[in-house]
Design a protein around this motif. Structure first.
Motif, PDB file in Angstrom:
ATOM      1  N   ASP A  29       6.286   6.654  -9.686  1.00 42.86           N
ATOM      2  CA  ASP A  29       6.946   5.262  -9.540  1.00 42.86           C
ATOM      3  C   ASP A  29       5.717   4.388  -9.496  1.00 42.86           C
ATOM      4  O   ASP A  29       4.756   4.607  -8.927  1.00 42.86           O
ATOM      5  CB  ASP A  29       7.643   5.431  -8.295  1.00 42.86           C
ATOM      6  CG  ASP A  29       8.446   3.784  -8.155  1.00 42.86           C
ATOM      7  OD1 ASP A  29       9.354   3.735  -8.729  1.00 42.86           O
ATOM      8  OD2 ASP A  29       8.222   3.189  -7.415  1.00 42.86           O
ATOM      9  N   ASN A  30       6.191   3.205 -10.188  1.00 39.15           N
ATOM     10  CA  ASN A  30       5.210   1.948 -10.101  1.00 39.15           C
ATOM     11  C   ASN A  30       5.561   0.845  -9.750  1.00 39.15           C
ATOM     12  O   ASN A  30       5.184  -0.332  -9.932  1.00 39.15           O
ATOM     13  CB  ASN A  30       4.501   1.837 -11.592  1.00 39.15           C
ATOM     14  CG  ASN A  30       3.976   3.011 -12.271  1.00 39.15           C
ATOM     15  OD1 ASN A  30       2.948   3.476 -12.096  1.00 39.15           O
ATOM     16  ND2 ASN A  30       4.799   3.676 -13.319  1.00 39.15           N
ATOM     17  N   LYS A  31       6.477   0.864  -8.677  1.00 41.46           N
ATOM     18  CA  LYS A  31       7.075  -0.005  -7.878  1.00 41.46           C
ATOM     19  C   LYS A  31       6.349  -0.504  -6.435  1.00 41.46           C
ATOM     20  O   LYS A  31       6.398   0.281  -5.764  1.00 41.46           O
ATOM     21  CB  LYS A  31       8.585  -0.164  -7.687  1.00 41.46           C
ATOM     22  CG  LYS A  31       9.298  -1.374  -7.000  1.00 41.46           C
ATOM     23  CD  LYS A  31      10.622  -1.060  -6.783  1.00 41.46           C
ATOM     24  CE  LYS A  31      11.180  -2.212  -6.097  1.00 41.46           C
ATOM     25  NZ  LYS A  31      12.716  -2.154  -6.051  1.00 41.46           N
ATOM     26  N   PHE A  32       5.352  -1.534  -6.520  1.00 39.42           N
ATOM     27  CA  PHE A  32       4.830  -1.894  -5.366  1.00 39.42           C
ATOM     28  C   PHE A  32       5.256  -3.084  -4.873  1.00 39.42           C
ATOM     29  O   PHE A  32       4.920  -4.233  -5.368  1.00 39.42           O
ATOM     30  CB  PHE A  32       3.289  -1.946  -5.743  1.00 39.42           C
ATOM     31  CG  PHE A  32       2.473  -0.762  -5.911  1.00 39.42           C
ATOM     32  CD1 PHE A  32       1.870   0.130  -4.809  1.00 39.42           C
ATOM     33  CD2 PHE A  32       2.730  -0.056  -7.307  1.00 39.42           C
ATOM     34  CE1 PHE A  32       1.539   1.249  -4.887  1.00 39.42           C
ATOM     35  CE2 PHE A  32       2.008   1.073  -7.320  1.00 39.42           C
ATOM     36  CZ  PHE A  32       1.274   1.933  -6.152  1.00 39.42           C
ATOM     37  N   ALA A  33       6.244  -3.178  -3.896  1.00 37.68           N
ATOM     38  CA  ALA A  33       6.927  -4.349  -3.641  1.00 37.68           C
ATOM     39  C   ALA A  33       6.618  -4.651  -2.046  1.00 37.68           C
ATOM     40  O   ALA A  33       6.632  -3.864  -1.260  1.00 37.68           O
ATOM     41  CB  ALA A  33       8.422  -4.255  -3.501  1.00 37.68           C
ATOM     42  N   TYR A  34       5.873  -5.830  -1.906  1.00 41.05           N
ATOM     43  CA  TYR A  34       5.516  -6.211  -0.588  1.00 41.05           C
ATOM     44  C   TYR A  34       6.808  -6.212   0.281  1.00 41.05           C
ATOM     45  O   TYR A  34       7.948  -6.709   0.036  1.00 41.05           O
ATOM     46  CB  TYR A  34       4.972  -7.736  -0.467  1.00 41.05           C
ATOM     47  CG  TYR A  34       3.694  -7.749  -1.258  1.00 41.05           C
ATOM     48  CD1 TYR A  34       2.595  -7.311  -0.913  1.00 41.05           C
ATOM     49  CD2 TYR A  34       3.543  -8.548  -2.618  1.00 41.05           C
ATOM     50  CE1 TYR A  34       1.204  -7.413  -1.515  1.00 41.05           C
ATOM     51  CE2 TYR A  34       2.513  -8.631  -3.219  1.00 41.05           C
ATOM     52  CZ  TYR A  34       1.241  -8.047  -2.577  1.00 41.05           C
ATOM     53  OH  TYR A  34      -0.060  -8.139  -3.466  1.00 41.05           O
ATOM     54  N   ASP A  35       6.764  -5.980   1.473  1.00 42.45           N
ATOM     55  CA  ASP A  35       7.673  -6.034   2.473  1.00 42.45           C
ATOM     56  C   ASP A  35       8.183  -7.263   2.922  1.00 42.45           C
ATOM     57  O   ASP A  35       7.339  -8.123   3.468  1.00 42.45           O
ATOM     58  CB  ASP A  35       7.151  -5.072   3.940  1.00 42.45           C
ATOM     59  CG  ASP A  35       8.576  -4.758   4.599  1.00 42.45           C
ATOM     60  OD1 ASP A  35       9.276  -3.987   4.359  1.00 42.45           O
ATOM     61  OD2 ASP A  35       8.366  -5.453   5.786  1.00 42.45           O
ATOM     62  N   GLY A  36       9.513  -7.438   2.820  1.00 44.22           N
ATOM     63  CA  GLY A  36      10.007  -8.823   3.317  1.00 44.22           C
ATOM     64  C   GLY A  36       9.487  -9.985   2.498  1.00 44.22           C
ATOM     65  O   GLY A  36       9.330  -9.627   1.062  1.00 44.22           O
ATOM     66  N   VAL A  37       9.379 -11.263   2.959  1.00 42.52           N
ATOM     67  CA  VAL A  37       8.861 -12.213   2.382  1.00 42.52           C
ATOM     68  C   VAL A  37       7.605 -12.474   2.310  1.00 42.52           C
ATOM     69  O   VAL A  37       6.961 -12.217   3.463  1.00 42.52           O
ATOM     70  CB  VAL A  37       9.743 -13.535   2.788  1.00 42.52           C
ATOM     71  CG1 VAL A  37       8.910 -14.850   2.182  1.00 42.52           C
ATOM     72  CG2 VAL A  37      11.268 -13.535   2.897  1.00 42.52           C
ATOM     73  N   PRO A  38       6.909 -12.165   1.395  1.00 41.68           N
ATOM     74  CA  PRO A  38       5.241 -12.082   1.270  1.00 41.68           C
ATOM     75  C   PRO A  38       4.494 -13.192   2.034  1.00 41.68           C
ATOM     76  O   PRO A  38       3.451 -12.974   2.370  1.00 41.68           O
ATOM     77  CB  PRO A  38       4.872 -11.531   0.058  1.00 41.68           C
ATOM     78  CG  PRO A  38       6.053 -11.981  -0.812  1.00 41.68           C
ATOM     79  CD  PRO A  38       7.188 -11.919  -0.050  1.00 41.68           C
ATOM     80  N   GLY A  39       5.138 -14.494   1.565  1.00 39.78           N
ATOM     81  CA  GLY A  39       4.572 -15.501   2.178  1.00 39.78           C
ATOM     82  C   GLY A  39       3.008 -15.942   1.249  1.00 39.78           C
ATOM     83  O   GLY A  39       3.130 -15.612  -0.041  1.00 39.78           O
ATOM     84  N   THR A  40       2.184 -16.526   2.049  1.00 44.23           N
ATOM     85  CA  THR A  40       1.125 -17.132   1.045  1.00 44.23           C
ATOM     86  C   THR A  40      -0.265 -16.644   1.720  1.00 44.23           C
ATOM     87  O   THR A  40      -0.180 -16.408   3.019  1.00 44.23           O
ATOM     88  CB  THR A  40       0.969 -18.691   0.964  1.00 44.23           C
ATOM     89  OG1 THR A  40       1.020 -19.182   2.195  1.00 44.23           O
ATOM     90  CG2 THR A  40       2.640 -19.186   0.136  1.00 44.23           C
ATOM     91  N   HIS A  41      -1.375 -16.877   0.792  1.00 44.85           N
ATOM     92  CA  HIS A  41      -2.646 -16.815   1.358  1.00 44.85           C
ATOM     93  C   HIS A  41      -3.616 -17.889   0.777  1.00 44.85           C
ATOM     94  O   HIS A  41      -3.206 -18.479  -0.204  1.00 44.85           O
ATOM     95  CB  HIS A  41      -3.198 -15.317   0.935  1.00 44.85           C
ATOM     96  CG  HIS A  41      -3.349 -15.131  -0.510  1.00 44.85           C
ATOM     97  ND1 HIS A  41      -4.528 -15.576  -1.099  1.00 44.85           N
ATOM     98  CD2 HIS A  41      -2.615 -14.419  -1.111  1.00 44.85           C
ATOM     99  CE1 HIS A  41      -4.312 -15.245  -2.585  1.00 44.85           C
ATOM    100  NE2 HIS A  41      -3.148 -14.594  -2.415  1.00 44.85           N
ATOM    101  N   GLN A  42      -4.638 -18.014   1.308  1.00 44.41           N
ATOM    102  CA  GLN A  42      -5.817 -19.188   0.667  1.00 44.41           C
ATOM    103  C   GLN A  42      -6.218 -18.763  -0.587  1.00 44.41           C
ATOM    104  O   GLN A  42      -6.260 -17.539  -1.195  1.00 44.41           O
ATOM    105  CB  GLN A  42      -7.063 -19.325   1.763  1.00 44.41           C
ATOM    106  CG  GLN A  42      -6.630 -19.835   2.719  1.00 44.41           C
ATOM    107  CD  GLN A  42      -8.111 -20.497   3.498  1.00 44.41           C
ATOM    108  OE1 GLN A  42      -8.512 -21.442   3.071  1.00 44.41           O
ATOM    109  NE2 GLN A  42      -8.614 -19.744   4.556  1.00 44.41           N
TER     110      GLN A  42
END
Length: 371
Positions: free
Chosen positions: A78-91
């Protein structure tokens, strides 16, 4: 007789190199996944025939491959790498906030005890785990909660490139991220904290007390002493004797303390190896001489290892995941270059010889000691 299997990921496929315990003659299998970038290829300590590979393409995306027969055949996972929840932002590079976006898997780290459990370090930086042999992946989201909004990409992207599993404390995990720093979990990834005290980067990070934002290139440990860590940073070679709680510089007499890989001798926990590179803008060996440096004292005092390595007109690089050691009685050391050479030493670095030349640029090197 014991043997070794060297797993090589390159810009244009994977290669599997095998030899008996003398490590004099090598069989080369490959390219597997020809034409694809293989960021990392690693075997399970619990089942040497179980291999995992990160196959990626700017056109086709990310694919995880698994082999149950030491690379003879492969199966796409499987190649689904989904961030948990709302991933938000980074710099972002300019200091603005940028959405978290999955790009690729940089590093795969199989469990020490279970061949079906494997961790994946990805870009944009996050840690994922599979408990079913790669069929499904779940993020360990608490890591991004360790001031992830302040993480910023390094020159090669914001990648989680190092995963260390502590054999003495099964719930302890270390990771390193470019350019965020080193982090430790003591509860199997449920909570995390930065472990960057003592790291300095006056040019890139003027705040010497900053908890995150450090450009760590690689961390290594010896399994018999998991509280002792060695780090190759963007500049500086560092050491921690307390599981990352504090760090001290051990660059000593190196000709340059910039580099990417760092590794530890299999039987001598105070013997470490680095490959100095001239600078962060000139990614080739100082003076065009390819030299591995060894310290037998845990840092500070270094000797150049040159026998069998080119000592003129050599302008290759050695990337962060492109060095490994075996655990035979006479410890073997291996590294690959961006020029497509894989060098091996069967005598702990005293002398070197190329296993193979003219591969595509080498991205990663791992070794399995076979009995």
């Amino acid at each position: 007789m014991s043997g070794v299997r060297v797993l090589v990921g390159t810009r244009k496929g994977a290669f599997i190199l095998t030899a008996d315990g003398t490590r004099q003659r090598w069989d080369v299998s490959g390219p597997h996944f020809a034409g694809w970038e293989i960021y990392h290829l690693k075997g399970s300590p619990a089942d040497p025939s179980r291999l995992y590979a990160s196959q990626t393409s700017g056109w086709f995306g990310q694919v995880i491959q698994r082999s149950n027969d030491a690379g003879k055949t492969w199966e796409s996972m499987d190649n689904k790498f989904a961030y948990d929840g709302v991933p938000g932002t980074h710099q972002w590079y300019d200091g603005t906030q940028h959405p978290w976006e999955f790009k690729r898997v940089w590093h795969l780290e199989p469990s020490l005890t279970d061949p079906d459990t494997v961790f994946a370090g990805v870009e944009d930086a996050a840690l994922f785990r599979s408990a079913d042999g790669g069929h499904t992946w779940q993020e360990l989201p608490a890591l991004r909660g360790a001031k992830g909004h302040l993480w910023q990409p390094g020159a090669g992207g914001m990648c989680l490139h190092t995963i260390l599993l502590d054999p003495s404390h099964p719930d302890r995990i270390f990771v390193a991220i470019s350019a965020a720093g080193a982090f430790r979990s003591d509860d199997a990834g449920r909570t995390w904290r930065p472990v960057n005290c003592g790291l300095k980067a006056p040019s890139e990070l003027p705040d010497s007390n900053a908890e995150v934002g450090h450009c760590v290139h690689r961390i290594a440990m010896h399994p018999s002493r998991p509280d002792v860590l060695f780090m190759q940073k963007h500049w500086d070679v560092m050491r921690s004797d307390n599981a990352g709680d504090s760090w001290q510089e051990v660059s000593g007499n190196l000709p340059s303390d910039f580099g990417f890989p760092i590794d530890v001798h299999a039987h001598e926990p105070e013997t470490i190896y680095v490959v100095p590179i001239k600078s962060d803008s000139e990614h080739y060996p100082p003076e065009g001489k390819l030299r591995v440096y060894r310290s037998r004292t845990g840092g500070c005092e270094w000797e150049a290892l040159t026998k069998g390595l080119p000592q003129r007109d050599c302008y290759v690089n050695v990337l962060r995941d492109a060095m490994a050691v075996d655990s035979l009685d006479s410890c073997g050391v291996y590294f690959g270059t961006t020029g497509g050479q894989v060098y091996a030493s069967a005598d702990a670095g005293d002398s070197w010889a190329p296993i193979v030349r003219d591969l595509p640029a080498v991205l990663s090197v791992e070794v399995q000691t076979l009995t």
